[in-house]
Design a protein around this motif. Structure first.
Motif, PDB file in Angstrom:
ATOM      1  N   ALA A  75       0.815  -1.222   0.000  1.00 14.98           N
ATOM      2  CA  ALA A  75       0.000   0.000   0.000  1.00 14.98           C
ATOM      3  C   ALA A  75       0.850   1.274   0.000  1.00 14.98           C
ATOM      4  O   ALA A  75       0.542   2.236  -0.702  1.00 14.98           O
ATOM      5  CB  ALA A  75      -0.962  -0.008   1.189  1.00 14.98           C
ATOM      6  N   ASN A 115       1.921   1.919  -3.405  1.00 12.46           N
ATOM      7  CA  ASN A 115       0.823   2.376  -4.255  1.00 12.46           C
ATOM      8  C   ASN A 115       0.689   3.895  -4.162  1.00 12.46           C
ATOM      9  O   ASN A 115       0.467   4.575  -5.161  1.00 12.46           O
ATOM     10  CB  ASN A 115      -0.506   1.750  -3.824  1.00 12.46           C
ATOM     11  CG  ASN A 115      -0.584   0.244  -4.041  1.00 12.46           C
ATOM     12  OD1 ASN A 115      -1.367  -0.427  -3.384  1.00 12.46           O
ATOM     13  ND2 ASN A 115       0.212  -0.306  -4.943  1.00 12.46           N
ATOM     14  N   VAL A 116       0.823   4.397  -2.959  1.00 11.97           N
ATOM     15  CA  VAL A 116       0.701   5.847  -2.762  1.00 11.97           C
ATOM     16  C   VAL A 116       1.907   6.571  -3.358  1.00 11.97           C
ATOM     17  O   VAL A 116       1.763   7.562  -4.070  1.00 11.97           O
ATOM     18  CB  VAL A 116       0.551   6.185  -1.269  1.00 11.97           C
ATOM     19  CG1 VAL A 116       0.605   7.693  -1.051  1.00 11.97           C
ATOM     20  CG2 VAL A 116      -0.754   5.612  -0.719  1.00 11.97           C
ATOM     21  N   ARG A 157       4.103   5.535  -5.589  1.00 10.99           N
ATOM     22  CA  ARG A 157       4.377   5.208  -6.995  1.00 10.99           C
ATOM     23  C   ARG A 157       5.862   4.903  -7.228  1.00 10.99           C
ATOM     24  O   ARG A 157       6.371   5.054  -8.350  1.00 10.99           O
ATOM     25  CB  ARG A 157       3.886   6.312  -7.946  1.00 10.99           C
ATOM     26  CG  ARG A 157       2.475   6.809  -7.698  1.00 10.99           C
ATOM     27  CD  ARG A 157       1.438   5.740  -7.540  1.00 10.99           C
ATOM     28  NE  ARG A 157       1.179   4.965  -8.757  1.00 10.99           N
ATOM     29  CZ  ARG A 157       0.277   3.999  -8.825  1.00 10.99           C
ATOM     30  NH1 ARG A 157      -0.417   3.640  -7.745  1.00 10.99           N
ATOM     31  NH2 ARG A 157       0.087   3.338  -9.949  1.00 10.99           N
ATOM     32  N   ARG A 158       6.525   4.493  -6.187  1.00  8.68           N
ATOM     33  CA  ARG A 158       7.880   3.973  -6.259  1.00  8.68           C
ATOM     34  C   ARG A 158       7.893   2.742  -5.353  1.00  8.68           C
ATOM     35  O   ARG A 158       7.097   2.657  -4.413  1.00  8.68           O
ATOM     36  CB  ARG A 158       8.905   4.995  -5.760  1.00  8.68           C
ATOM     37  CG  ARG A 158       9.031   6.256  -6.619  1.00  8.68           C
ATOM     38  CD  ARG A 158       9.561   6.002  -8.013  1.00  8.68           C
ATOM     39  NE  ARG A 158       9.782   7.241  -8.769  1.00  8.68           N
ATOM     40  CZ  ARG A 158       8.834   7.886  -9.453  1.00  8.68           C
ATOM     41  NH1 ARG A 158       7.590   7.436  -9.491  1.00  8.68           N
ATOM     42  NH2 ARG A 158       9.141   9.002 -10.111  1.00  8.68           N
ATOM     43  N   ALA A 170       0.522   3.957   4.924  1.00  7.29           N
ATOM     44  CA  ALA A 170      -0.677   3.560   4.177  1.00  7.29           C
ATOM     45  C   ALA A 170      -1.103   2.147   4.519  1.00  7.29           C
ATOM     46  O   ALA A 170      -0.267   1.280   4.804  1.00  7.29           O
ATOM     47  CB  ALA A 170      -0.426   3.676   2.675  1.00  7.29           C
TER      48      ALA A 170
END
Lengths: 261, 261
Positions: A58, A61-62, A64-65, A234
């Motif tokens: 997660a 995902n936030v 983007r790396r 996250a």
């Protein structure tokens, strides 16, 4: 301000050819809605260590790396010990978050010709003349390296290190395993000018704050909040239950708007 | 793959000098934990329209670019009508999300010398020779343009348009207001080669899907999921209550890890 601008043209071309359709054909094994996640770190050929991990979670995902949450901060702590402040690049076995474990079905997926060929092409592009060590973390990553023809030269030179995944259990076993590799990796990898090498072994026990390192803001895209990569930020909403961390902190609910991201 | 790499050096230098401390001194009026949000669109001098908005919301916190949610998709619909597929740049009155309304206290904040001077410097850098129109959306943005010395030349040339904010109420009044400006803006702004100009007025009533346009992926940093900017994706967790959209969609809870982002 320093941030990651995204891939340079040669890597972009490879990313554009990623076998996303193969993943998208397996919606029960991949969290397709959060999209593919390609990398973290230097794509410009300056990396000295190539880290191979498993799959994003997660936090990734936030951001983007990849490798930016719990697992990433453990890896960053290891890189810090090696004196690598910036000269690293990371990729995962899977471009998408997986459901369940890296089981025989997913292992077979990594061997699908188009998946394996693309991954090998990417590894070949990343493992340029500056790469001094390849760290394969976890069984999925080790399988990736084992099946990559380009690994042979690195293996012959004692530059491939097969290690436990940063979130393998029990935690003390990870630190114990990493300790057995520290000196050998350090003998192959030169520290960065702005790195502070300290190859003293991890203390026994579970991971503690001193074992971790924050993810540098330069590893994120422009505009990341200052605290990104400094903790566990996250979590997925499951069964509509709000976890304690979300009740304690200012929290945004981020909803996927389509089945494929 | 096309994405926004972040600011070029001249704009980066300005961003680095942003008066964040002035915002940080007002924690009751600004959601500091989500950090500053600087822009969306072209910072390389190719923009033909400069849009000034008010402040970011939850969708913008996630995307790290401004005007990407409800309000942004309305603005994007307007740009689409004008035939502007890419040649625009957007900034907000406030770098941070605000608590409450743009009231006298916040209006006074925009007039604090260091805040106003920095903003005027940024506007001057963005309002280069290619800018054909300045759209000030909402009273905060209009105050910003009114207090920017550089606006005079644009005003004299009939290139400043004071419009209702995209989320002003009631909704039909926004469309009605924008209709009164469409032809005039169109007379000043040339369409992009890949734009499809259609200056037909908005139908009466509230905003409907046809009035909106998706935010192009090229406006986000590398790695954004494909559906970003196609709908309303984020909301704040308030009193621990999970909204319906989060129950229906795959959802991540994103927690701020510090008081300043």
């Amino acid at each position: 301000m320093e941030w990651d601008p995204g891939p340079p043209p040669n890597i972009r071309t490879i990313f554009e050819a990623a076998p996303l359709a193969a993943y998208q054909a397996k919606p029960k094994r991949f969290r397709l809605e959060w999209g593919p996640h390609y990398y973290r770190g230097r794509l410009d050929g300056s990396a000295k260590a190539l880290i191979v991990g498993q799959d994003p979670a997660a936090d990734e995902n936030v951001a983007r790396r990849i490798l930016v949450g719990d697992a990433g901060q453990r890896v960053q702590g290891l890189l810090q010990k090696l004196g690598l402040a910036r000269s690293y690049v990371m990729v995962n076995t899977s471009l998408y978050c997986i459901y369940g474990q890296f089981d025989p079905e997913l292992k077979a997926f990594t061997d699908v010709p188009e998946v394996a060929q693309w991954r090998n092409q990417l590894l070949a592009a990343l493992a340029g003349p500056n790469i001094q060590a390849i760290l394969a973390m976890g069984q999925a990553a080790q399988h990736v390296v084992d099946t990559w023809p380009g690994a042979a030269a690195f293996t012959a030179a004692g530059r491939v290190f097969k290690m436990l995944h940063p979130t393998a259990r029990p935690e003390p076993s990870v630190k114990k395993d990493w300790n057995t590799h520290l000196a050998a990796i350090g003998a192959k990898v030169t520290a960065d000018a702005d790195g502070h090498r300290d190859l003293s072994p991890y203390p026994t026990g579970s991971f503690i704050q001193q074992d971790l390192a924050d993810i540098p803001l330069r590893d994120f895209g422009f505009g990341a909040p200052a605290w990104m990569g400094t903790g566990n930020m996250a979590t997925r909403l499951q069964a509509g239950k709000v976890p304690t961390m979300a009740k304690k902190n200012s929290t945004i609910l981020w909803c996927a708007l389509d089945k494929q991201g």
